[in-house]
Write an enzyme that holds these catalytic residues in place. Sequence first.
Site, short mmCIF file in Angstrom:
data_model
loop_
_atom_site.label_atom_id
_atom_site.label_comp_id
_atom_site.label_asym_id
_atom_site.label_seq_id
_atom_site.Cartn_x
_atom_site.Cartn_y
_atom_site.Cartn_z
N SER A 260 -60.08 15.10 -12.66
CA SER A 260 -61.05 14.20 -12.04
C SER A 260 -60.35 12.97 -11.47
O SER A 260 -59.19 12.70 -11.78
CB SER A 260 -62.08 13.75 -13.08
N LYS A 261 -61.10 12.25 -10.68
CA LYS A 261 -60.56 11.02 -10.08
C LYS A 261 -60.11 10.05 -11.18
O LYS A 261 -59.12 9.36 -11.03
CB LYS A 261 -61.65 10.39 -9.21
N ARG A 262 -60.86 10.06 -12.27
CA ARG A 262 -60.51 9.17 -13.39
C ARG A 262 -59.11 9.45 -13.92
O ARG A 262 -58.35 8.53 -14.24
CB ARG A 262 -61.57 9.30 -14.49
#
Length: 502
Positions: A260-262
Site C-alpha cells: 500500500s501507499k502507506r
Amino acid sequence: MGVRVRFAPSPTGPLHIGGVRTALYNYLFAKKLGGTMVLRIEDTDSTRYVPGAEEYIFEALRWSGIAVDEGVEQGGPHVPYRQSERREIYLRYALQLVESGHAYYAFDTPEELEAARAGAGETFSYNHAVRERLATSLRLAPEEVRQRIDRGDQWVIRFKMPANETIEMHDLIRGDVRVNSSTLDDKVLYKSADRLPTYHLANIVDDHLMEITHVIRGEEWLPSLPLHYMLYRAFGWSETQPLFAHLPLILKPVGQGKLSKRDGDKMGFPVFPLEWRSAEGEVSRGYREDGYLPEAFVNMLALLGWNPGTEQEIFSMEQLVEAFSLERVGKSGARFDPEKARWFNAQYLHTMDNDVLGTLLQPVALSHGFECPAELASRIAALVKERATFVGELWGLCSFLFVAPESYDEKSVARFWREESPARIADLREVLTTVQPFTASALEQAITGWIEQGGYNMGQIMNPLRLTIIGTSRGPSLYDICDILGRDETLRRIDRALSLLP
Ligand code: GLU
C-alpha cells in the site's frame, strides 16, 4: 480471430504499480502472440471519478513503454473506448436480461433497504432468500412496475443469481474454481439514478462487444468471476466468453497483506509510476520523479509475479515479450522489495550509453556554474556511473572534478597522511610535471614505475595522493581523475594540499 486483451482501469486516482503490472502482463501476452492490446476506461462509477486520473494512466503507460493498439487515444474498431461515452449501449443489455428472466427491477428506497438490513442483522444479503419479499418486479404486478417506472421512482436492475447451483470456472493461473451460487448476492447491474451501469454489466458487455479473448487482471476480481460467468451464460455468450487469468497480489516488503501507499511512505519508496498531486495538494512520489529509468522499472515489475524459469534477471521489453507466459505466473503473492527495485535501476544505469548519460549530466553541471563539453561529460559519466544507482547521483559523484577540495576528510587524513607523506608527495609532484602525454595510461605507468623504484608500497603513496587531489580516500581511478583534471589543475591541487595539510 487473434488474441485480444484489454487493460480496463477505472480513473479513481493514480494507477498503483500493481495496475501497471497488470497492463504490462496484458501487453506482453498480446505481443508474444501477435495480438491486440485494448485500453478501455471504466468510468461508470461517477462517485469515484477523479479528474486527471485518466491522463495519468495514459502517461504512466507511455512512460513505461506499454504500447496500446486500440483505446481512448488510439481509436479503433470499437470506439468509443470510454464507458461513460457508451452509456446507451448498457441499458439495452440490462433490459434484455430482465426480459429473459435473468434480472429484475428493484425499487427499494435506501430506507427500505436499511430496514431490511436491520431486520436481518449482520447477515443481510440481497439474494434468492429475500428478493421475493422485497420491492422488486419479481413480486409486484407488471402494471405496478410500469407505473412506478413511469412516475419516476428510482430503480435498479439486479442480476437474479440462481440458488444452489455449482458454478464451475477455470482460471489460467489458478486452475479450476468452484463456487456455490447460494453464497452470492444479486448484484446491481444498472441504476436509474445516474442512468449508468455498474462495473459488472459494463465490463461483461464491453469485453463481449470488443471481442476480448483473454481477461488478465488482478486477484481482487476473482470474487466477481462467478457473476461474470453467470452473466455470459445469461446473455447466451458462454461459447465466446474470454479465458480468465487472475494475477497474484503484490505484497508488502515486510509483514502481511497487499502493498500500500502507506508502506511506501513508511519505508521511503514510491508505489506509483509517476508523481501524483491530489486535489487536496497531497503529493505521492513516482518512480519517474524518483529517478528510475523506465526500462528498469518495467523489468522489476515483470518479475513481481512472473519468473522466466532461469536465473536471468535483466530483460529488455523485447526479451520479456519473448520469454513471457501465463504458465509461469505464480499463484501466490509476490513480495515487493524496494532494495531490488534500486538494484534494477543501478544495473540499467551502469550499462547506459556514456554519451546519453553525459547529456543528462551537462545541464546539471551548468546549473552549478560549469560548462561541460559533451566529450568531457561522456568521459565523466563513464568514470562514475558504476557508483551510482540513479542519474541524480552522478553530480554528487563527480562534482570533485569541477570543484577543488575545500577541506580534507578528517578520517582519511588520520589514516593515510603520515609523517613522510609531504616529502613523498612533493617528490611525486616533480614526476607529474614531466609525464608526457598527461593521460591515464601514461600516468599509471609513470607513477607505478616511480613507486616501484622507490621501494614504496602502493597504498603508502596512492592514498595520500588521492587525498591531496580530491580530499578523500575513496573514488574512481585516480589516473583517470588526473587525466580529466589535466596537469595544471592536478599540480595546483597538490600544491594547495601540501600547504594546508600537516
Ligand atoms: N475497472 C476495473 C479496475 O479498475 C477492471 C477490472 C477488470 O479488469 O475486469 O480494475
